[in-house]
Design an enzyme around this catalytic site. Structure first.
Site, PDB file in Angstrom:
ATOM      1  N   LYS A 164      -3.514 -11.421  -9.095  1.00 38.41           N
ATOM      2  CA  LYS A 164      -4.888 -11.737  -8.750  1.00 38.41           C
ATOM      3  C   LYS A 164      -5.646 -11.080  -9.235  1.00 38.41           C
ATOM      4  CE  LYS A 164      -4.898  -9.838  -3.939  1.00 38.41           C
ATOM      5  NZ  LYS A 164      -6.136 -10.338  -2.540  1.00 38.41           N
ATOM      6  N   LYS A 188     -10.468  -5.617  -7.908  1.00 41.31           N
ATOM      7  CA  LYS A 188     -10.645  -4.765  -7.981  1.00 41.31           C
ATOM      8  C   LYS A 188     -10.171  -3.010  -8.020  1.00 41.31           C
ATOM      9  CE  LYS A 188     -13.675  -4.694  -5.000  1.00 41.31           C
ATOM     10  NZ  LYS A 188     -14.509  -6.653  -3.669  1.00 41.31           N
ATOM     11  N   LYS A 224       0.746  -1.039  -0.212  1.00 40.11           N
ATOM     12  CA  LYS A 224       0.181  -0.085   0.118  1.00 40.11           C
ATOM     13  C   LYS A 224       0.781   1.316  -0.186  1.00 40.11           C
ATOM     14  CE  LYS A 224      -4.420  -1.415   0.079  1.00 40.11           C
ATOM     15  NZ  LYS A 224      -5.282  -1.745  -1.051  1.00 40.11           N
TER      16      LYS A 224
END
Length: 332
Positions: free
Chosen positions: A194, A197, A111
């Site tokens: 993977k 969204k 992140k």
């Protein structure tokens, strides 16, 4: 009866990765375990969602939980923020979580790299909140994706640290759990990683996508120019498509196209058309139920009220006991 706990963040519609990585297991587990399945709206606050969007996505996830086959009579379906005890336990457990271990979290480092302008405390302590979701109900089995295994290890660390600090045998250890004994990773359509969204709508097949949308997304999925040598290793983008076919198609279909690839005879147009049709068929039962449940607001509200009551009863018992262990007692 052992307790299963798991949740999905309310950051938009659920996709094929959510279904095969989590929801399909949820449905199987509810007949054999004491199951708590929640919508993680508190977790989603790290990205500062629009209030109206947050409310609508929570509702969508509830509908899609139900459409996937989770039975509110067998399982406890609830919204994370409807159970304030999770926030209180989060406070207590944060006192025993150390900066170094939180900064080493793979998801936190990812992140920081992807969103350097939004490195907030919620992202840093995300593993603590996740641990509290599980510990609150004394979960021992957690159906999570492979990328969450580190968080689950940290959950065990926090629970054991609490036990050691207060010299009790209170929190149990939780472990990853799948009926297939294998954690499922569903790849996306963008050619790498993977399904998620965060990579955009084109990377995902949503459970509510129409057949037309599914076909368009599959046909536009990243592949390559085709094999040039028999039995050559597939590049990641192509392997991802074969992995998707492994999820939704028959073994014979997969073997047929794998054989064509190894012979350098594969035509990606035919391959993608077959994958798209198999995906349309695989998602049809859930897609139909989503439409049906969306039109029954009374039922949705009933499910949420019942789930909040059941989850709160479990959470309140845990917090009473945790406060007593810590030594937090009213003096009046």
């Amino acid at each position: 009866m052992e307790t299963v706990v798991s949740g999905i963040r309310s950051t938009g519609k659920l996709h094929l990765g959510n279904y095969y990585g989590a929801l399909s297991n949820f449905v199987k587990m509810q007949d054999e375990y004491n199951c708590f399945f929640f919508i993680a709206d508190l977790h989603s606050l790290t990205t500062h969602p629009n209030p109206q969007d947050l409310q609508s996505t929570v509702r969508n996830v509830v509908i899609e939980y139900l459409a996937a086959g989770i039975d509110p009579e067998k399982s406890t379906i609830y919204v994370q923020s409807d159970v304030p005890e999770v926030a209180e336990l989060y406070l207590y457990m944060n006192m025993n979580a150390y900066l170094g271990e939180l900064e080493r979290s793979t998801s936190f480092k990812d992140k920081v790299r992807s969103s350097p302008d939004n490195v907030n405390a919620g992202l840093l302590t995300y593993p603590v909140l996740m641990a509290c979701d599980i510990l609150l109900h004394h979960g021992t089995k957690v159906p999570v994706g492979k990328d969450q295994e580190q968080h689950l290890e940290m959950t065990r660390t926090f629970g054991n640290r609490f036990n050691h600090l207060y010299k009790v045998d209170y929190f149990k250890e939780a472990f990853a759990f799948s009926y297939s004994n294998k954690l499922v990773k569903v790849p996306g359509l963008s050619g790498q990683g993977k399904m998620g969204k965060s990579n955009g709508d084109a990377d995902c097949i949503y459970l509510s996508d129409t057949p037309e949308v599914i076909r368009k997304k599959i046909m536009r999925a990243v592949s390559d120019s085709g094999p040039t040598t028999p039995n050559q290793e597939k590049p990641e983008s192509v392997q991802n498509l074969f992995d998707l076919m492994k999820v939704v198609s028959t073994d014979d279909t997969l073997a047929h196209f794998d054989d064509l690839y190894n012979k350098c005879e594969i035509r990606y147009g035919d391959f993608k058309k077959q994958l798209a049709e198999d995906m349309v068929i695989a998602t049809e039962p859930v897609r139909s139920r989503i439409e049906e449940i969306s039109n029954d607001e009374d039922y949705i509200q009933k499910v949420l009220r019942m789930g909040a009551e059941k989850a709160s009863a479990s959470a309140q018992k845990t917090l009473r006991e945790v406060r007593e262990i810590i030594g937090i007692k009213k003096l009046f």
